[in-house]
Design a protein around this motif. Structure first.
Motif, short mmCIF file in Angstrom:
data_model
loop_
_atom_site.label_atom_id
_atom_site.label_comp_id
_atom_site.label_asym_id
_atom_site.label_seq_id
_atom_site.Cartn_x
_atom_site.Cartn_y
_atom_site.Cartn_z
N UNK A 162 0.83 -1.21 0.00
CA UNK A 162 0.00 0.00 0.00
C UNK A 162 0.86 1.26 0.00
N UNK A 163 2.16 1.09 -0.34
CA UNK A 163 3.10 2.21 -0.44
C UNK A 163 3.08 3.09 0.80
N UNK A 164 3.37 2.45 1.93
CA UNK A 164 3.47 3.20 3.17
C UNK A 164 2.18 3.90 3.55
N UNK A 165 1.06 3.22 3.38
CA UNK A 165 -0.27 3.72 3.74
C UNK A 165 -0.80 4.77 2.75
N UNK A 202 -10.69 0.53 -0.51
CA UNK A 202 -9.55 0.88 -1.36
C UNK A 202 -8.36 -0.04 -1.11
N UNK A 203 -7.93 -0.27 0.14
CA UNK A 203 -6.78 -1.16 0.32
C UNK A 203 -7.04 -2.59 -0.15
N UNK A 250 0.57 -5.56 6.58
CA UNK A 250 0.83 -5.16 7.95
C UNK A 250 -0.42 -4.52 8.53
N UNK A 251 -0.55 -4.56 9.84
CA UNK A 251 -1.71 -3.96 10.48
C UNK A 251 -1.39 -3.64 11.93
N UNK A 271 -7.93 -3.34 10.86
CA UNK A 271 -7.08 -3.20 9.68
C UNK A 271 -6.71 -4.56 9.12
N UNK A 272 -6.33 -5.47 10.01
CA UNK A 272 -5.90 -6.80 9.58
C UNK A 272 -7.03 -7.55 8.88
#
Length: 340
Positions: free
Chosen positions: A215-218, A267-268, A287-288, A293-294
């Motif tokens: 996710x390119x660093x959030x 989106x993610x 990562x989460x 998030x996970x």
């Protein structure tokens, strides 16, 4: 959870791997990613296992070994249910031999990682970065010794350039030594440089890809868009993320947001699902910082993008390659087709 073959090995791995750089928070930089303690880590590991996400990626350089220690405690009593991947090569002290991937460093670091993880072996041992001061055949012989000793099952590399990886593969073949089966790389909808040389190399040499920072660093967390500035307390608003030109980022988030509205997927999830359609990708490291998030990231395996949606994302994220790749595609496209 779908399982795929790990590169040229016979090992099956889940398409999503849980990355544990968020365990420990041993530096100001890493605390912006996360700082899960043992209790939180145990809960996150349980969520992963329930979803079939059985592979966990760490490194000795994450919080100076704290990530490995916490992961080891979180999987205690569950070792046979999981696959462990760790890395070495980043600085682990002030001494001249505390960095790089010399024979001495590789063997000493592996033994230290095993103690921190509380296990007799790791399933995948990775060289975290290329060490131009150490002969490649020295690295290969050290890794072969660890395989023969039963301390590692397979090995891979991370953040290598094309010639670094090809030299290692060629020397492994020349000396009859085990080959690297994976390359862990930075790859996402807003960072597609991996496709120019490393992906074709992976296809040609049967090296599987593990994707870090998908996710390119959030940046692709769904919290940022053309009309959505990053929240002040988010990782995406700090220096603990990766630089992405705004025009490139917003071109991608515009399309992701539209597809999200059409499908109901976050989106993610969509950004992760796109990566799972790409050639050579064995597993994507997610990562989460918390359970919500996970679970959202793990649900990316339920997303099936249509060919039309993939084409829209491909077009929005396309960039002109650097030389010599633009020349190869412009003048010799019929002899240098892009990976499919």
């Amino acid at each position: 959870m779908e399982y795929r073959t790990l590169g040229g090995s016979g090992l099956k791995v889940p398409v999503l791997t849980f990355g544990t750089a968020t365990f420990g928070g041993g530096s100001e930089f890493l605390r912006k990613w996360g700082a899960s303690d043992v209790g939180e880590a145990q809960a996150l590991v349980s969520i992963c296992l329930e979803a079939g996400c059985t592979m966990f990626d760490t490194a000795d350089g994450y919080s100076a070994g704290m990530s490995e220690e916490i992961l080891g405690q979180a999987i205690k009593g569950r070792r046979e249910q999981v696959l462990i991947a760790t890395k070495t090569g980043m600085p682990m002290g002030p001494g001249p031999n505390d960095r790089g991937t010399s024979r001495e460093k590789i063997i000493r670091s592996c033994e230290a990682s095993l103690k921190r993880l509380g296990t007799d072996y790791v399933d995948l041992y990775q060289l975290h970065a290329f060490d131009a001061l150490t002969p490649v055949d020295e690295m290969l012989h050290a890794l072969d010794a660890l395989i023969r000793a039963g301390k590692i099952r397979y090995f891979g590399v991370s953040n290598y350039s094309g010639w670094h990886l090809m030299k290692m593969l060629a020397l492994a073949d020349r000396h009859g030594l085990p080959r690297p089966v994976t390359h862990q790389v930075y790859y996402s909808l807003v960072a597609r440089e991996f496709e120019w040389e490393l992906m074709p190399l992976g296809i040609d040499q049967n090296v599987g890809t593990l994707v870090w920072s998908p996710l390119s660093g959030a940046k692709l967390s769904g919290k940022i868009g053309r009309r959505k500035p990053a929240p002040m307390d988010s990782r995406a608003a700090t220096d603990a993320t990766w630089d992405v030109p705004e025009d490139r980022l917003f071109a991608v988030t515009d399309v992701l947001e539209k597809i999200s509205e059409e499908t109901g997927f976050s989106v993610p999830r969509l950004a992760l699902a796109w990566l799972l359609t790409r050639p050579t990708v064995s597993s994507v490291v997610i990562g989460a910082r918390n359970a919500d998030q996970l679970r959202d990231n793990l649900a990316a395996t339920d997303v099936i993008l249509t060919s039309e949606q993939v084409a829209r994302l491909d077009a929005a994220s396309a960039v002109t390659p650097i030389y010599p790749y633009w020349h190869q595609r412009r003048s010799f496209l019929d002899r240098n087709p892009p990976p499919v």
